[in-house]
Design an enzyme around this catalytic site. Structure first.
Site, PDB file in Angstrom:
ATOM      1  N   GLU A 171      -2.062   0.345   3.385  1.00  0.00           N
ATOM      2  CA  GLU A 171      -3.265  -0.049   1.937  1.00  0.00           C
ATOM      3  C   GLU A 171      -4.364   0.632   2.712  1.00  0.00           C
ATOM      4  O   GLU A 171      -5.686   0.191   3.143  1.00  0.00           O
ATOM      5  CB  GLU A 171      -4.025  -1.664   2.154  1.00  0.00           C
ATOM      6  CG  GLU A 171      -2.692  -2.646   1.450  1.00  0.00           C
ATOM      7  CD  GLU A 171      -3.010  -4.110   1.397  1.00  0.00           C
ATOM      8  OE1 GLU A 171      -4.380  -4.423   1.788  1.00  0.00           O
ATOM      9  OE2 GLU A 171      -2.455  -5.159   0.889  1.00  0.00           O
ATOM     10  N   ASN A 193      -8.321  -3.841   8.406  1.00  0.00           N
ATOM     11  CA  ASN A 193      -7.411  -4.173   7.159  1.00  0.00           C
ATOM     12  C   ASN A 193      -7.408  -6.040   7.520  1.00  0.00           C
ATOM     13  O   ASN A 193      -7.760  -5.934   8.860  1.00  0.00           O
ATOM     14  CB  ASN A 193      -6.739  -3.369   7.192  1.00  0.00           C
ATOM     15  CG  ASN A 193      -4.988  -4.151   5.837  1.00  0.00           C
ATOM     16  OD1 ASN A 193      -4.389  -4.902   5.974  1.00  0.00           O
ATOM     17  ND2 ASN A 193      -5.644  -3.896   4.960  1.00  0.00           N
ATOM     18  N   HIS A 413       2.534 -17.622  -4.314  1.00  0.00           N
ATOM     19  CA  HIS A 413       2.571 -17.887  -3.240  1.00  0.00           C
ATOM     20  C   HIS A 413       2.016 -17.316  -2.246  1.00  0.00           C
ATOM     21  O   HIS A 413       2.199 -15.962  -1.631  1.00  0.00           O
ATOM     22  CB  HIS A 413       3.925 -17.806  -2.855  1.00  0.00           C
ATOM     23  CG  HIS A 413       4.356 -19.431  -3.755  1.00  0.00           C
ATOM     24  ND1 HIS A 413       6.640 -19.486  -3.684  1.00  0.00           N
ATOM     25  CD2 HIS A 413       4.662 -20.552  -3.836  1.00  0.00           C
ATOM     26  CE1 HIS A 413       6.776 -19.833  -4.918  1.00  0.00           C
ATOM     27  NE2 HIS A 413       5.786 -20.905  -4.685  1.00  0.00           N
ATOM     28  N   GLU A 414       0.940 -17.193  -2.072  1.00  0.00           N
ATOM     29  CA  GLU A 414       0.358 -17.240  -0.944  1.00  0.00           C
ATOM     30  C   GLU A 414       0.665 -17.598   0.618  1.00  0.00           C
ATOM     31  O   GLU A 414       0.370 -18.537   0.499  1.00  0.00           O
ATOM     32  CB  GLU A 414      -1.255 -16.926  -1.127  1.00  0.00           C
ATOM     33  CG  GLU A 414      -2.140 -16.237   0.378  1.00  0.00           C
ATOM     34  CD  GLU A 414      -1.656 -14.216   0.640  1.00  0.00           C
ATOM     35  OE1 GLU A 414      -2.016 -14.101  -0.319  1.00  0.00           O
ATOM     36  OE2 GLU A 414      -1.395 -14.940   1.844  1.00  0.00           O
ATOM     37  N   HIS A 482       3.610  -8.730  -2.443  1.00  0.00           N
ATOM     38  CA  HIS A 482       2.162  -8.336  -1.624  1.00  0.00           C
ATOM     39  C   HIS A 482       2.826  -8.322  -0.451  1.00  0.00           C
ATOM     40  O   HIS A 482       3.007  -9.350   0.142  1.00  0.00           O
ATOM     41  CB  HIS A 482       1.893  -8.693  -2.475  1.00  0.00           C
ATOM     42  CG  HIS A 482       0.821  -8.581  -4.163  1.00  0.00           C
ATOM     43  ND1 HIS A 482      -0.561  -7.781  -4.506  1.00  0.00           N
ATOM     44  CD2 HIS A 482       1.608  -8.157  -4.631  1.00  0.00           C
ATOM     45  CE1 HIS A 482      -0.276  -7.810  -5.487  1.00  0.00           C
ATOM     46  NE2 HIS A 482       0.404  -7.752  -6.034  1.00  0.00           N
ATOM     47  N   GLU A 483       1.705  -7.211  -0.351  1.00  0.00           N
ATOM     48  CA  GLU A 483       1.816  -7.228   1.352  1.00  0.00           C
ATOM     49  C   GLU A 483       3.333  -7.314   2.193  1.00  0.00           C
ATOM     50  O   GLU A 483       3.298  -7.288   3.901  1.00  0.00           O
ATOM     51  CB  GLU A 483       0.982  -7.983   1.902  1.00  0.00           C
ATOM     52  CG  GLU A 483      -0.221  -8.193   1.971  1.00  0.00           C
ATOM     53  CD  GLU A 483      -0.513  -8.917   0.894  1.00  0.00           C
ATOM     54  OE1 GLU A 483       0.382  -9.674   0.261  1.00  0.00           O
ATOM     55  OE2 GLU A 483      -1.781  -8.670   0.345  1.00  0.00           O
ATOM     56  N   GLU A 507      -7.475  -3.823  -6.316  1.00  0.00           N
ATOM     57  CA  GLU A 507      -7.775  -4.849  -6.211  1.00  0.00           C
ATOM     58  C   GLU A 507      -9.057  -3.777  -5.228  1.00  0.00           C
ATOM     59  O   GLU A 507     -10.424  -4.316  -5.056  1.00  0.00           O
ATOM     60  CB  GLU A 507      -7.893  -6.315  -4.984  1.00  0.00           C
ATOM     61  CG  GLU A 507      -6.591  -5.420  -3.881  1.00  0.00           C
ATOM     62  CD  GLU A 507      -5.697  -6.567  -2.977  1.00  0.00           C
ATOM     63  OE1 GLU A 507      -5.191  -7.748  -3.606  1.00  0.00           O
ATOM     64  OE2 GLU A 507      -4.958  -5.807  -2.118  1.00  0.00           O
TER      65      GLU A 507
END
Ligand code: NOJ
Ligand code: CA
Length: 703
Positions: A171, A193, A413-414, A482-483, A507
């Site tokens: 990122e 980050n 789902h984080e 994501h990530e 974002e």
């Protein structure tokens, strides 16, 4: 007789040449494999007689057995060609041609009795892929990789579009500089980050995009990253050599291997035209065909979501303002709501209404489940259970309501990096989704990985991401992670992987901003491996309009946000802004409603990394086309040649253009919409504002 016997036979008489050469089907590329001094395997790549990769070593250094580095002889050489077309489940084009010349070299090591490895090269018209293969054999079963020693020796000090090499994140904003300047610019490039681990002053990420002084565009990445660590590149800036640098695990090992097995493909896409890099399907072609028999449940998704309002700070994911909560021990209904919790039933219904009214497939809701009060930046293992909604989020009622409006719910789902915890809950979480009408999930891995010491891009985490995808497939669930590790074309094999982030997304426009040239680079870098859930469509470019405490602004014009639906290919596209804002600009919003997300054909009309991109695409199964054009911080004129349209017909186009006075900083919301007729003979010059672009929809005139 086996057609490979002659080669073996020749070798027995010492006749296999130490150098082997193949050319691409169109003869533009030449790959030379040879054993150099001490039996070290090496390769060279030329494009139209210009060196792309100079003599570069190959090999794998191992920890526990003799390394695969030198002392090799060629035991066998196999030359084949392949030409086949296939149809992706979703994609930029209906049919993809997979056409290459292959060289498979079997190498034996004098010092290690009866042990062989193979190096497989596939040479396409648009580049090279190669990988290491470790056949099953008596003298090779388990081994541990210390480092992969693949080299990419460059022919000069190229201009590069680079990100700092990092085991946990990409990122970052892209730095554009000559390779020789990387070292001096590294410190500044490493911005903070939630999870990051750089490894060197000259460490770089892939996909690495480069341009040589003599006009060659060169892209290095990998394909089919399975059960292996993600590759970075360590630049030797004295010699302009890029060395493979694998992500280590918690104890410093770089790969646990069990023969028969293979490495991912190392890919070098090359052309003298930038547009060819964007058009390349080499990485998909190097992946295996889909493993799923039934793919009928996998569908592109256009969605809205309860999301941007949290990203901007207008609302919150959390239900209350407690700073420490323990799942299962807290009765949330007895806590004091903070009054900013966006994922409440009434508000989600507004999004469902909006989605339904405007023809969206799904509504994402973040912050629906217990645990968000202290999810971020803590060493917290059991942070979410993925099945327990907050008291103000009525899952059953929302399921009913969404279904009645013809809209799907998109799960969130984080994991906050707690992979172990996620795997523990995964089956139940997916079952909960099926029971409540969710057929896609946005997952996330913010923060350092738990168990500690593992990295986001190591073999262990990579195996998790793939496990999550294949497990989801058992429940007919599509995944947008994501990530997670950057994509390497695995969506060909596992097409329910419909999206990834793995880069600096929209974002960041609310976290200080993305550079105005950001999206003119991403298709040449991050998107080479697969689609990105970039979440475009922000019309209210001043974040302070939602949250007075946030002074960030979106570094594009409103119209450029429209163009991104075409230039940033993804089968999963979000209209990320708030319904209240879209309601003020319904004329421009029409483009987001109309634009297709699955395509029959793609034409890259103009492109230069860091400067501009114009792409035209034909909607799947329809006589409709969409064009997106974007520029960096400089105003520019886009040249649109409509010769991609079928001849002899007239088409009605709607042009969404930057207003005359538009500017991404000073006047981002200025736009003009006009209609005109075109044929395949039309040429159009379209002005773009600084940080702007244009979007065009095209329909055949039906008489
Ligand atoms: C980071 C993701 O990129 C973002 O989209 C999401 O809202 C947050 N994590 C919270 O999960
Ligand atoms: Ca530029």
């Amino acid at each position: 007789m086996n057609k490979f016997i002659p080669a073996l036979f020749l070798f027995a008489f010492g006749l296999i040449a130490e150098a082997q050469e193949i050319t691409s089907p169109d003869k533009n590329l030449t790959l030379k494999f040879s054993l150099i001094q001490n039996g070290v395997p090496s390769y060279e790549l030329n494009y139209k007689n210009k060196p792309v990769i100079k003599s570069s070593k190959l090999g794998i250094e191992t920890k526990d057995i003799p390394s695969f580095l030198d002392g090799f002889t060629i035991a066998k050489v196999e030359n084949t060609t392949f030409d086949e077309s296939w149809n992706p489940v979703w994609g930029e084009q209906k049919t993809i041609r997979n056409h290459y010349t292959e060289l498979l070299v079997t190498l034996a090591q004098k010092s290690v009795k009866d042990r062989i490895i193979k190096v497989r090269f596939r040479l396409f018209n648009d580049g090279l892929g190669f990988r290491y293969e470790f056949p099953e054999q008596e003298n090779l079963t388990y081994f541990v990789i210390k480092e992969e020693r693949s080299q990419f020796a460059l022919a000069g000090d190229h201009k590069a579009f680079w990100l700092p090499g990092d085991f946990d994140t990409q990122e970052y904003s892209t730095v554009t500089s000559n390779l020789s300047e990387v070292r001096g610019k590294m410190k500044e490039a490493v911005t903070p980050n939630a999870s990051q681990q750089t490894f060197s002053d000259t460490g770089l990420q892939t996909p690495l995009m480069m341009k040589s002084k003599d006009g060659l565009y060169i892209n290095i990445h990998e394909a089919a990253l399975v059960d292996y660590s993600c590759m970075h590149l360590e630049l030797d800036d004295k010699n302009m050599v890029l060395n493979a640098f694998l992500t280590p695990d918690a104890v410093g090992d770089k790969g646990y291997m069990q023969a028969p097995t293979q490495s991912p493909w190392r890919t070098i896409v090359v052309s003298d035209k930038a547009a060819d890099i964007l058009a390349s399907k080499l990485i998909l072609n190097l992946n295996e065909p889909t493993k799923y028999e039934d793919v009928s449940w996998i569908k592109p998704v256009k969605y809205v979501g309860v999301w941007w309002e949290m990203i901007t700070g207008k609302s919150s994911w959390a239900y209350n303002d407690m700073t420490s909560v323990k799942l299962g021990e807290l009765d949330y209904s007895k806590t004091k709501p903070n009054g900013k919790h966006a994922a409440n039933t009434a508000h989600v219904k507004e999004y469902i209404d909006f989605a339904s009214k405007h023809g969206f497939d799904a509504v994402l809701v973040e912050g629906w489940n217990e645990g968000w009060e202290d999810w971020f930046g803590k060493s917290k293992d059991y942070v979410f259970d993925f099945v327990t909604p907050y008291p103000d989020f009525d899952v059953k009622e929302l399921h009913r309501y969404a279904a009645s409006k013809g809209v799907k719910m998109m799960m969130h789902h984080e994991t906050s990096g707690s992979i172990r915890n996620y795997e523990r809950h995964m089956d139940k979480a997916y079952q909960f989704m099926v029971a409540n009408g969710y057929n896609s999930v946005k997952s996330g891995y913010v923060g350092d990985i738990i168990p500690r010491g593992e990295y986001h891009y190591g073999q262990w985490a990579n195996n998790h991401y793939l496990y999550a995808i294949t497990k989801a497939a058992e429940y007919k669930i599509m995944v947008n992670a994501h990530e997670a590790v950057r994509p390497t074309g695995l969506s060909r094999t596992y097409p329910n992987l419909i999206g990834n982030e793995a880069a600096r997304g929209t974002e960041y426009e609310a976290f200080g901003g993305n550079n105005a040239d950001h999206t003119t680079i991403l298709p040449f870098t991050r998107l080479m491996g697969g689609p990105m859930d970039y979440t475009p469509g922000i019309f209210q470019t001043k974040v302070s309009a939602y949250n007075p405490d946030n002074n960030s602004f979106v570094h594009t014009t409103l119209v450029k946000q429209l163009a991104l639906y075409v230039t940033m290919y993804s089968p999963l596209q979000m209209a990320a802004d708030l319904p209240e804002t879209y309601n003020k600009h319904l004329d421009a919003f029409q483009f987001i409603k109309d634009v297709a997300i699955d395509w029959d054909e793609t034409n890259i009309l103009e492109a230069e990394p860091g400067d501009y991109i114009t792409i035209a695409r034909k909607a799947k199964g329809k006589n409709e086309w969409f064009i997106g054009g974007i520029t960096d911080e400089n105003a520019r004129v886009g040249n649109i040649n409509f010769d991609f349209l079928p001849k002899g017909k007239t088409y009605e186009v709607i042009i969404y253009a930057d207003g005359k006075d538009a500017h991404y900083e000073k006047n981002p919301q200025s736009y003009a919409i006009k209609k005109m007729k075109v044929t395949s003979k039309t040429n159009l010059k379209q002005q773009m504002a600084p940080g702007g672009g244009f979007a065009i929809s095209i329909k055949e005139v039906v008489k």
